[in-house]
Scaffold this motif. Structure first.
Motif, PDB file in Angstrom:
ATOM      1  N   THR A 175      23.291 -34.115   7.560  1.00  0.00           N
ATOM      2  CA  THR A 175      22.065 -34.501   6.867  1.00  0.00           C
ATOM      3  C   THR A 175      21.740 -33.681   5.631  1.00  0.00           C
ATOM      4  O   THR A 175      20.919 -34.099   4.811  1.00  0.00           O
ATOM      5  CB  THR A 175      20.875 -34.411   7.832  1.00  0.00           C
ATOM      6  N   SER A 176      22.356 -32.525   5.468  1.00  0.00           N
ATOM      7  CA  SER A 176      22.042 -31.654   4.338  1.00  0.00           C
ATOM      8  C   SER A 176      23.208 -31.611   3.350  1.00  0.00           C
ATOM      9  O   SER A 176      24.273 -31.076   3.649  1.00  0.00           O
ATOM     10  CB  SER A 176      21.744 -30.224   4.826  1.00  0.00           C
ATOM     11  N   LEU A 177      22.985 -32.168   2.160  1.00  0.00           N
ATOM     12  CA  LEU A 177      24.027 -32.145   1.134  1.00  0.00           C
ATOM     13  C   LEU A 177      24.351 -30.713   0.726  1.00  0.00           C
ATOM     14  O   LEU A 177      25.513 -30.365   0.526  1.00  0.00           O
ATOM     15  CB  LEU A 177      23.576 -32.953  -0.084  1.00  0.00           C
ATOM     16  N   ALA A 178      23.332 -29.872   0.624  1.00  0.00           N
ATOM     17  CA  ALA A 178      23.558 -28.476   0.244  1.00  0.00           C
ATOM     18  C   ALA A 178      24.425 -27.761   1.271  1.00  0.00           C
ATOM     19  O   ALA A 178      25.374 -27.043   0.917  1.00  0.00           O
ATOM     20  CB  ALA A 178      22.225 -27.749   0.079  1.00  0.00           C
ATOM     21  N   ASP A 179      24.127 -27.952   2.559  1.00  0.00           N
ATOM     22  CA  ASP A 179      24.943 -27.338   3.612  1.00  0.00           C
ATOM     23  C   ASP A 179      26.384 -27.833   3.524  1.00  0.00           C
ATOM     24  O   ASP A 179      27.337 -27.049   3.658  1.00  0.00           O
ATOM     25  CB  ASP A 179      24.376 -27.665   4.990  1.00  0.00           C
ATOM     26  N   ALA A 180      26.555 -29.138   3.335  1.00  0.00           N
ATOM     27  CA  ALA A 180      27.906 -29.715   3.292  1.00  0.00           C
ATOM     28  C   ALA A 180      28.706 -29.173   2.123  1.00  0.00           C
ATOM     29  O   ALA A 180      29.873 -28.778   2.274  1.00  0.00           O
ATOM     30  CB  ALA A 180      27.816 -31.237   3.216  1.00  0.00           C
TER      31      ALA A 180
END
Length: 392
Positions: A209-214
């Motif tokens: 759900t998190s683009l930054a995490d990915a």
């Protein structure tokens, strides 16, 4: 698209491999699950966590079918790249690069991985996060650990998922790709544990759900695989007709200046890595597209071992960074699946390690082809033709 199993690319420790060998694979699935529970107890997990994680686990026949169905990687580079690289993906990738410019800048400053590379994998793995897979991840990992093809790879992933579950970051209904990868950039549980990054600062690594995490996690993983900041990875070139073809291929790198003296030229402008070493990559032989593959190109095989996949992803990344459409040339026709398998059998009979009789033109098969082409007096460009097959 269900990509070639990323688990092939995970660097396993000797300890993990030894642990996998201690408990046999195969046999009754229920008894196998009990053996996993027993090992979890030895690892110090409490009974409640173990029962919660394994509750309702089942063998997924769909996972096994997907594992044995990877024919897409038998296509040629031109066919594969045209299939995966659409105008939509080009437009969407460039849109995301603009929209999240500050995020990509921060990642490049910290890890040295350019946005083109991350966007290429984001596109090919999950169509920019839209298609992340609907296989139950826990069931997929246990199924593949039970299957006797690669238990040493998947068994450690089961316990990595158990650890994520203990931390509250792996619900048992988590879904992903058939081989157990999770999230927008499709990482395995062990990679999430060891290389996951909380990019948005919420205290969790949530790749679904998190683009930054990915993106932060993907960049961190590539850096640990050996990515070299501020260096190119792939550059299209034109090659002279009299190039010593036996000196091409990923196992024959040379200084770019030496290739230049031999008549190799950049498709446009100047060489991107004039002071580096690089190899000449001819995905479909001397008559097809030609590229310089720099050291960073090789690190991408840690993400995926398929030659055609990595070459396409690397090329797509250059397109997102402004490179033109490649010149397809006019390569000789490739071999059919049956012909490729026959070729691999003949090469293996001559003592070559082709990595398996699977009909896939991987790097080991290419190296064997090149050796035999040179022995037979054929242009040794590592592209298998019917002439070579007949001569063998």
């Amino acid at each position: 698209m269900r990509r070639f199993v990323a688990a092939f690319t995970i660097s396993l420790t000797m300890t993990a491999a030894a642990e996998a060998q201690n408990t046999p694979c195969g046999g009754d699935f229920g008894r196998f699950v009990q053996s996993l529970k027993a090992e979890a107890v030895k690892r110090g997990y409490d009974r409640a966590t173990i029962e919660s994680f394994f509750a309702g686990v089942r063998q997924d026949r769909g996972v096994l079918a997907a594992d044995r169905r990877q024919g897409i990687f038998k296509t040629t580079f031109t066919d594969f790249s045209r299939r995966l690289i659409s105008q939509y993906r080009l437009d969407r990738g460039r849109e995301l690069a603009r929209k999240h410019d500050a995020l990509f800048d921060a990642i490049e400053r910290q890890y040295g991985v350019p946005r083109g590379i991350l966007l290429a994998f984001l596109a090919f793995e999950t169509d920019f996060g839209a298609v992340q897979g609907d296989f139950n991840t826990r069931d997929a990992l246990v199924t593949l650990a039970h299957d006797c093809r690669r238990p040493e790879i998947f068994r450690p992933q089961v316990f990595a998922a158990l650890e994520l579950h203990r931390r509250g970051d792996f619900p048992t209904d988590t879904t992903g790709a058939w081989a157990g990868e999770i999230g927008m950039v499709q990482m395995l549980p062990r990679d999430i544990l060891e290389r996951g990054v909380d990019g948005d600062g919420d205290g969790h690594v949530r790749l679904k759900t998190s683009l930054a995490d990915a993106l932060f996690s993907g960049a961190n993983m590539l850096r640990e695989f050996g990515w070299r900041p501020n260096e190119p990875w792939l550059e299209e070139v034109s090659v002279p007709a009299d190039l010593p073809w036996h000196e091409t291929g990923l196992n024959h790198p040379k200084p770019v200046s030496e290739w230049a003296r031999m008549g190799v030229k950049p498709r446009s402008g100047r060489f991107e890595g004039a002071n580096l070493k690089a190899a000449i990559l001819l995905p479909q032989g001397r008559k097809g597209p030609a590229f310089l593959a720099y050291p960073n190109f090789s690190t991408l095989f840690e993400w995926n071992m398929s030659m055609v996949y990595v070459t396409t992803a690397a090329y797509f990344a250059t397109r997102l960074e402004g490179a033109p459409i490649y010149n397809p040339g006019n390569p000789d026709p490739g071999l059919s699946d049956a012909e490729m398998r026959l070729l691999q059998q003949k090469l293996a009979a001559r003592g070559h390690d082709v990595g398996g009789i699977d009909g896939i033109l991987g790097e080991k098969t290419r190296e064997a082809v090149q050796i035999e082409q040179r022995r037979l007096g054929l242009p040794a460009d590592a592209w298998p033709t019917r002439e070579l097959l007949n001569r063998l």
